[in-house]
Write a protein that holds these residues in place. Structure first.
Motif, PDB file in Angstrom:
ATOM      1  N   GLY A  13      -4.501  -7.410   7.079  1.00 37.49           N
ATOM      2  CA  GLY A  13      -5.791  -6.759   6.930  1.00 37.49           C
ATOM      3  C   GLY A  13      -6.106  -6.585   5.460  1.00 37.49           C
ATOM      4  N   VAL A  14      -7.392  -6.632   5.115  1.00 37.17           N
ATOM      5  CA  VAL A  14      -7.850  -6.414   3.741  1.00 37.17           C
ATOM      6  C   VAL A  14      -9.003  -5.421   3.805  1.00 37.17           C
ATOM      7  CG1 VAL A  14      -8.794  -7.450   1.649  1.00 37.17           C
ATOM      8  CG2 VAL A  14      -7.216  -8.767   3.078  1.00 37.17           C
ATOM      9  N   CYS A  43      -7.383 -11.025  -2.945  1.00 41.45           N
ATOM     10  CA  CYS A  43      -6.647 -10.372  -1.856  1.00 41.45           C
ATOM     11  C   CYS A  43      -6.721 -11.179  -0.562  1.00 41.45           C
ATOM     12  CB  CYS A  43      -7.202  -8.976  -1.600  1.00 41.45           C
ATOM     13  SG  CYS A  43      -7.010  -7.809  -2.958  1.00 41.45           S
ATOM     14  N   ASP A  44      -7.817 -11.883  -0.368  1.00 41.79           N
ATOM     15  CA  ASP A  44      -7.994 -12.639   0.870  1.00 41.79           C
ATOM     16  C   ASP A  44      -6.971 -13.760   1.014  1.00 41.79           C
ATOM     17  OD1 ASP A  44     -10.238 -11.150   1.738  1.00 41.79           O
ATOM     18  OD2 ASP A  44     -11.548 -12.313   0.430  1.00 41.79           O
ATOM     19  N   ASP A  54       1.083   3.656  -7.316  1.00 42.34           N
ATOM     20  CA  ASP A  54       0.007   3.462  -8.294  1.00 42.34           C
ATOM     21  C   ASP A  54      -0.998   2.425  -7.790  1.00 42.34           C
ATOM     22  OD1 ASP A  54       1.248   4.581 -11.232  1.00 42.34           O
ATOM     23  OD2 ASP A  54       2.702   4.045  -9.693  1.00 42.34           O
ATOM     24  N   GLY A  55      -2.263   2.794  -7.768  1.00 42.64           N
ATOM     25  CA  GLY A  55      -3.300   1.849  -7.395  1.00 42.64           C
ATOM     26  C   GLY A  55      -3.558   1.748  -5.908  1.00 42.64           C
ATOM     27  N   THR A  56      -2.759   2.433  -5.107  1.00 40.60           N
ATOM     28  CA  THR A  56      -2.947   2.424  -3.654  1.00 40.60           C
ATOM     29  C   THR A  56      -3.098   3.844  -3.133  1.00 40.60           C
ATOM     30  OG1 THR A  56      -1.648   0.390  -3.411  1.00 40.60           O
ATOM     31  CG2 THR A  56      -1.947   1.749  -1.441  1.00 40.60           C
ATOM     32  N   ARG A  70      -8.521  -3.432  -1.936  1.00 33.72           N
ATOM     33  CA  ARG A  70      -9.236  -3.949  -3.104  1.00 33.72           C
ATOM     34  C   ARG A  70      -9.589  -2.847  -4.103  1.00 33.72           C
ATOM     35  NH1 ARG A  70     -11.199  -9.101  -1.035  1.00 33.72           N
ATOM     36  NH2 ARG A  70     -11.980  -8.887   1.095  1.00 33.72           N
ATOM     37  N   TYR A  71      -9.476  -1.580  -3.703  1.00 31.06           N
ATOM     38  CA  TYR A  71      -9.960  -0.496  -4.558  1.00 31.06           C
ATOM     39  C   TYR A  71      -8.985  -0.125  -5.671  1.00 31.06           C
ATOM     40  CZ  TYR A  71      -6.958   2.414  -1.547  1.00 31.06           C
ATOM     41  OH  TYR A  71      -5.901   2.940  -0.857  1.00 31.06           O
ATOM     42  N   GLY A  72      -7.807  -0.715  -5.685  1.00 30.40           N
ATOM     43  CA  GLY A  72      -6.786  -0.325  -6.651  1.00 30.40           C
ATOM     44  C   GLY A  72      -6.897  -1.044  -7.977  1.00 30.40           C
TER      45      GLY A  72
END
Length: 230
Positions: free
Chosen positions: A208-209, A201-202, A15-17, A191-193
């Motif tokens: 990696g982000v 997230c950073d 979910d979300g990824t 970050r899109y989730g």
């Protein structure tokens, strides 16, 4: 990621990824509200908390915290509703099918590691055709401990027969990155989730982000090596 690391498998949170499930999660919350004579909330109200499970969703829907004495009964009712609608609208995020196709073309096995209980994960994945090509699926009932514990990720690597150090794990929550690093896997945060604060997230310690699935593909392609199709 260091240049000496050879990535042989890619694992994803669900979910979300990999898949956008907020329409059904939020829809179940709104059905619960309707039973109590309340109007529906915009689905986007649920998006920032969809990765936090029932506690986050019900807090948005009713302002209730998990410590509330009424929470367990409300949570059970919510989950029973969700079980009836979880396969209505799940959809891979745009760009994810192309990414999975690229992994398959390169002979790179991929899999899913989710905290979602088997009761919900199994029927959800049946409704998402690309999931049929996953080489391994670990759900919330596959190991004694859930993320952020590394056990689910280590079990996925064990079933694939690939060292954890040669796996990448991709997720949209801090617990995903914590679990990946504890399992000695490479970690990518997206970050899109359902991340409430994408800028956070950073600070999770990911290798990696990325902002989009297409950026995720570009990131992974710099690390992957073609391996024989399993």
């Amino acid at each position: 990621m260091g240049d000496s690391v050879t990535v042989q498998a890619v694992l994803f949170d669900l979910d979300g990824t990999l898949v956008d499930t907020v329409l059904d999660l939020g829809g179940a919350c709104n059905m619960l509200r309707a039973r109590r004579g309340l109007p529906p909330l915009p689905i986007d109200d649920y998006r920032p908390v969809a990765g936090r499970g029932s506690a986050g969703l019900l807090h948005v829907a009713f302002g209730m915290v998990a410590e509330d004495p009424a929470f367990p009964a409300l949570c059970t009712e919510f989950l029973d509703i969700y079980a009836t609608c979880l396969a209505d609208h799940p959809c891979p995020f745009p760009g994810i099918p192309a990414l999975i196709d690229t992994l398959r073309e390169r002979g790179v096995p991929w899999g899913i590691v989710t905290n979602k209980p088997h009761r919900f994960a199994a029927p959800l994945l049946v409704s998402v055709p690309l999931a049929a090509t996953a080489a391994v699926v670990i759900d919330g009932d596959s190991t004694a401990n859930a993320k952020p514990h590394p056990a689910p990720l280590l079990e996925a690597a064990r079933r694939l027969g690939i060292p954890p150090q040669a796996c990448v794990y991709v997720g949209d929550e801090e617990r995903d990155i914590v679990a990946a690093r504890a399992a000695s896997m490479q970690a990518v945060a997206v970050r899109y989730g359902y991340t409430a604060d994408p800028a956070a997230c950073d600070g999770w310690g990911a290798h990696g982000v990325v902002d989009t699935p297409s950026a995720l593909q570009n990131c992974l392609l710099t690390w992957l090596t073609t391996v024989a199709t399993q």
